[in-house]
Design a protein around this motif. Structure first.
Motif, short mmCIF file in Angstrom:
data_model
loop_
_atom_site.label_atom_id
_atom_site.label_comp_id
_atom_site.label_asym_id
_atom_site.label_seq_id
_atom_site.Cartn_x
_atom_site.Cartn_y
_atom_site.Cartn_z
N GLN A 204 0.84 -1.09 0.04
CA GLN A 204 -0.01 -0.05 0.02
C GLN A 204 0.80 1.22 -0.10
O GLN A 204 1.81 1.42 0.66
CB GLN A 204 -0.93 0.12 1.24
CG GLN A 204 -0.35 0.40 2.64
CD GLN A 204 -1.29 0.34 3.73
OE1 GLN A 204 -2.10 1.13 3.60
NE2 GLN A 204 -1.12 -0.36 4.72
N ASP A 205 0.45 2.25 -0.82
CA ASP A 205 0.91 3.58 -0.74
C ASP A 205 0.09 4.36 0.30
O ASP A 205 -0.92 4.76 0.18
CB ASP A 205 0.87 4.25 -2.18
CG ASP A 205 1.57 5.67 -2.16
OD1 ASP A 205 1.59 6.44 -1.12
OD2 ASP A 205 1.82 5.95 -3.30
N GLU A 206 0.68 4.72 1.62
CA GLU A 206 0.01 5.15 2.63
C GLU A 206 -0.44 6.62 2.38
O GLU A 206 -1.43 7.24 3.00
CB GLU A 206 0.67 4.88 3.82
CG GLU A 206 0.87 3.42 4.27
CD GLU A 206 1.60 3.48 5.67
OE1 GLU A 206 2.28 4.21 6.14
OE2 GLU A 206 1.59 2.33 6.19
N LEU A 207 0.48 7.23 1.54
CA LEU A 207 0.51 8.65 1.40
C LEU A 207 -0.59 8.83 0.21
O LEU A 207 -1.30 10.01 0.30
CB LEU A 207 1.55 9.18 0.92
CG LEU A 207 2.62 9.37 2.14
CD1 LEU A 207 3.92 9.91 1.88
CD2 LEU A 207 2.34 9.77 3.47
N ALA A 208 -0.45 8.21 -1.07
CA ALA A 208 -1.30 8.59 -2.11
C ALA A 208 -2.30 7.60 -2.35
O ALA A 208 -3.26 7.82 -3.45
CB ALA A 208 -0.23 8.74 -3.27
N ASP A 247 -11.05 7.52 -2.77
CA ASP A 247 -10.91 9.06 -3.05
C ASP A 247 -10.20 9.52 -4.23
O ASP A 247 -10.36 10.37 -4.83
CB ASP A 247 -10.51 9.90 -1.52
CG ASP A 247 -11.66 9.59 -0.58
OD1 ASP A 247 -12.92 9.33 -1.02
OD2 ASP A 247 -11.32 9.88 0.64
N GLN A 248 -8.64 8.97 -4.02
CA GLN A 248 -7.95 9.29 -4.99
C GLN A 248 -8.11 9.04 -6.45
O GLN A 248 -7.93 9.76 -7.57
CB GLN A 248 -6.66 8.74 -4.65
CG GLN A 248 -5.97 9.57 -3.61
CD GLN A 248 -5.38 10.95 -3.84
OE1 GLN A 248 -5.95 11.80 -3.66
NE2 GLN A 248 -3.87 10.88 -4.05
N VAL A 266 -2.93 5.12 -14.40
CA VAL A 266 -2.23 6.21 -14.30
C VAL A 266 -0.58 5.97 -14.23
O VAL A 266 -0.11 4.77 -14.02
CB VAL A 266 -2.36 7.19 -13.26
CG1 VAL A 266 -3.75 7.66 -13.30
CG2 VAL A 266 -2.17 6.36 -11.89
N THR A 267 0.18 6.76 -14.94
CA THR A 267 1.65 6.70 -15.21
C THR A 267 2.42 7.04 -14.16
O THR A 267 3.65 6.86 -13.93
CB THR A 267 1.96 7.15 -16.34
OG1 THR A 267 1.91 8.62 -16.47
CG2 THR A 267 1.54 6.89 -17.58
N ASP A 268 1.96 7.62 -13.02
CA ASP A 268 2.63 8.22 -11.77
C ASP A 268 2.03 7.86 -10.38
O ASP A 268 0.82 7.35 -10.40
CB ASP A 268 2.49 9.88 -11.97
CG ASP A 268 1.19 10.29 -11.75
OD1 ASP A 268 0.96 11.07 -10.69
OD2 ASP A 268 0.37 9.99 -12.41
N PRO A 269 2.64 7.81 -9.39
CA PRO A 269 2.08 7.23 -8.12
C PRO A 269 1.13 8.18 -7.51
O PRO A 269 0.53 7.93 -6.64
CB PRO A 269 3.41 7.14 -7.26
CG PRO A 269 4.45 8.30 -7.81
CD PRO A 269 4.26 8.26 -9.39
N ALA A 270 1.08 9.61 -7.96
CA ALA A 270 0.23 10.47 -7.40
C ALA A 270 -1.29 10.44 -8.18
O ALA A 270 -2.07 11.26 -7.85
CB ALA A 270 0.60 11.91 -7.19
#
Length: 608
Positions: A204-208, A247-248, A266-270
């Motif tokens: 998991q990406d906890e930020l994004a 949400d993201q 998507v091609t980026d982590p954000a």
């Protein structure tokens, strides 16, 4: 001997003469778009393999799909290039394959390229001997590199085709040994569900939000499994992560803010920069995911997103025959990726009033957004409440301006080109039927019921011929036979809808489809995706993983547990118990990729 030589020469000459591009006006939009290439594309068939054997030429199997951006790029750079075409036509038998029509072949060659190169994707280009053994494979390559690879393989084949064929045969044996050893490897996991949760937590990406730190896909089966565990085990340790991810995905670049629906990845982590394909299977699964999350988290917002995604499918992807089309392309008719969805400053000013422009810039574009080649993609910058405060307007006024701006921008967008792949694929429409069933269960809206009935009828009367399932058809022409995933996901879709609107014929058809799946695709403890392969393929696998589609074998297992008639079938239940034990014993260390089995393997859920 002379007569034999003359016959062989004549056969080769006839085979060569039979080449020429065979794809013009093909009912598959992906194959048809290659119909005017100078390459002598052949369809995937036994006749094509016979041509390769008669000519003693290696095959180039080039696999892609209509909405794939890099497939379009490689067509423009290489397959429409006269020199590349001449090399292919003179020394190879080039075969163009729509991956959406041949999932078993695609999976087989994807596995080969992953094993030999470490990663794979589309366009997928694999060179095979005339007998069907893979020699080498690549994904996208620029024109000069691709030409060099072709020329090198041409020289190697001319120098010693027997040696190259022998190496390919040996490599196939080694590949089979690797697969067999992996299948026998015992799992160290003590609990499948616990192993899945642990592996999901590590990724998991906890930020994004989302899984991984680079390219991000929706991963709907994994998120569904987390929702199920939270609801059924009371373990809410990952609930915040699930909400963040939902949400993201809804607020950033994966979601089409104006027209609805989700892009493939998507091609980026954000979550900012999408590849602009829109696929039916993603939107169907995400509609279902948000509707289940709405119930789990008692969220009106998730309910609205799920229903809006269903409404997008109904308005944009529904065909006149009652099925849903496969996808929308990432590129327009001029080869511009994302152009349909992007906005530059001049376009916004031309379309909107001053007040609308001010609100839209603040709400959807921000002060210093990074612009793509053709403009910027609308995505939420702040919540409506924050925006209303920042702009000094009421939330009602803000919403009215955004609604009027959206209508105007959609009107401009309707004049742009967005090519579509209008195939109706069985498995993907099975997913759509499950999503419609969930939408109806939540709302009792007659629109969803009407479309679900039409779709169920299409699956039961147009893609089921009374004896077998078809993967897709165009009018009276069959585009492809069904594979395991079609039987599994059509059966699951019909089952889900039948729970809302019971019909004995549908109930019986679910039973038939599942029985056929066990009979045709389950062999000595292993599952195969196709029982009619044209080339040598491996014996099978313990289970199919959750890929962009949910696991077909998990769907078959679920229905075998819950369908009353199947539950009374001693042989099916014996096979099912052995299958689930195999999954538990050997796949627990990879549980993240088999998320659909979490519900089936939860301790004490089912006893035999």
């Amino acid at each position: 001997m002379l007569l034999l030589a003359c016959w062989l020469f004549a056969a080769a000459a006839t085979a060569a003469a039979a080449l020429g591009n065979q794809l013009a006006n093909h009912p598959s939009p992906y194959l048809a778009m290659h119909g005017e290439d100078p390459v002598h594309w052949q369809p995937w068939s036994e006749a094509t393999l016979q041509k390769a054997r008669a000519l003693n030429r290696p095959l180039l199997i080039s696999i892609g799909y209509f909405s794939c951006h890099w497939c379009h790029v490689m067509q423009r750079e290489s397959y429409q290039d006269p020199a590349v075409a001449k090399l292919l036509n003179d020394y190879f038998v080039p075969v163009k394959v729509d991956r959406e029509l041949e999932p078993a072949l695609d999976a087989h060659l994807i596995e080969f390229v992953e094993l030999t190169r470490g990663q794979a994707g589309w366009p997928l280009n694999v060179f095979l001997t005339p007998d069907g053994y893979p020699v080498a494979g690549i994904v996208y390559a620029p024109r000069e590199r691709f030409y060099a690879i072709l020329d090198d393989l041409r020289r190697r084949w001319e120098k010693d085709s027997r040696q190259l064929s022998g190496l390919a045969n040996k490599a196939m044996d080694e590949w089979a040994a690797i697969r067999s050893a992996a299948a026998r490897q015992p799992s160290t996991a003590t609990s499948f569900a616990h192993s899945f949760e642990t592996q999901a937590g590590r990724r998991q990406d906890e930020l994004a939000g989302g899984f991984g730190q680079q390219t991000k896909f929706p991963m709907a089966p994994q998120l569904q499994a987390l929702l199920w565990l939270s609801a059924n085990r009371g373990d809410n340790s990952l609930d915040d992560f699930v909400r963040l991810t939902l949400d993201q995905m809804a607020e950033q670049g994966l979601h089409d803010l104006l027209g609805g629906g989700f892009f493939r990845y998507v091609t980026d982590p954000a979550w900012q920069i999408p590849h602009y394909e829109k696929m039916l299977y993603d939107n169907a699964q995400l509609a279902l995911l948000y509707l289940r999350a709405a119930e789990q988290f008692e969220s009106v917002r998730y309910r609205d997103i799920g229903l809006a995604t269903l409404n997008f499918m109904l308005s944009a992807m529904r065909s006149d025959e009652g099925y849903f089309i496969s996808s929308f392309s990432a590129v327009d008719d001029q080869g511009r990726e994302g152009f349909y969805y992007l906005w530059d400053e001049a376009s916004l000013r031309d379309a909107l009033s001053g007040d609308e422009l001010r609100v839209v810039q603040a709400a959807w574009f921000g002060e210093h957004p990074e612009a793509a080649e053709y403009g910027r993609l609308p995505r939420w910058q702040k919540s409506p409440a924050q925006l209303a405060g920042d702009l000094g307007v009421s939330q009602a006024r803000l919403q009215a301006l955004l609604d009027s701006a959206r209508d105007k921008l959609l009107e401009v967008r309707s004049g742009r080109s967005l090519p579509a792949d209008d195939k109706g694929l069985a498995a993907w429409n099975g997913l759509a039927l499950s999503a419609l069933a969930a939408g109806y269960a939540l709302t009792k809206d007659d629109r969803y019921a009407g479309q679900a009935e039409q779709l169920a009828s299409y699956l039961a009367t147009r893609l089921w011929d009374g004896k077998q399932l078809l993967r897709a058809r165009a009018g009276n022409r069959v585009l492809a036979e069904a594979s395991l995933e079609d039987y599994a996901l059509v059966a699951r879709g019909l089952w889900d809808w039948n729970r809302q609107k019971p019909a004995q014929e549908r109930h019986a058809l679910v039973e038939k489809l599942v029985r056929i799946a066990w009979q045709r695709y389950f062999r000595d403890g292993y599952w195969v995706q196709s029982d009619s392969a044209l080339i040598p393929m491996h014996e099978g696998q313990i289970a199919t993983a959750d890929s962009p589609l949910p696991s077909a074998t998990a769907a078959i297992s679920y229905l075998s547990v819950h369908h009353p008639a199947l539950g009374k079938d001693a042989q099916i239940q014996k096979n099912l118990a052995a299958h689930l034990e195999q999954v538990r014993a050997h796949l627990g260390d990879a549980a993240f990729w088999y998320a659909s089995y979490v519900e089936l393997l939860e301790p004490d859920q089912y006893l035999w």
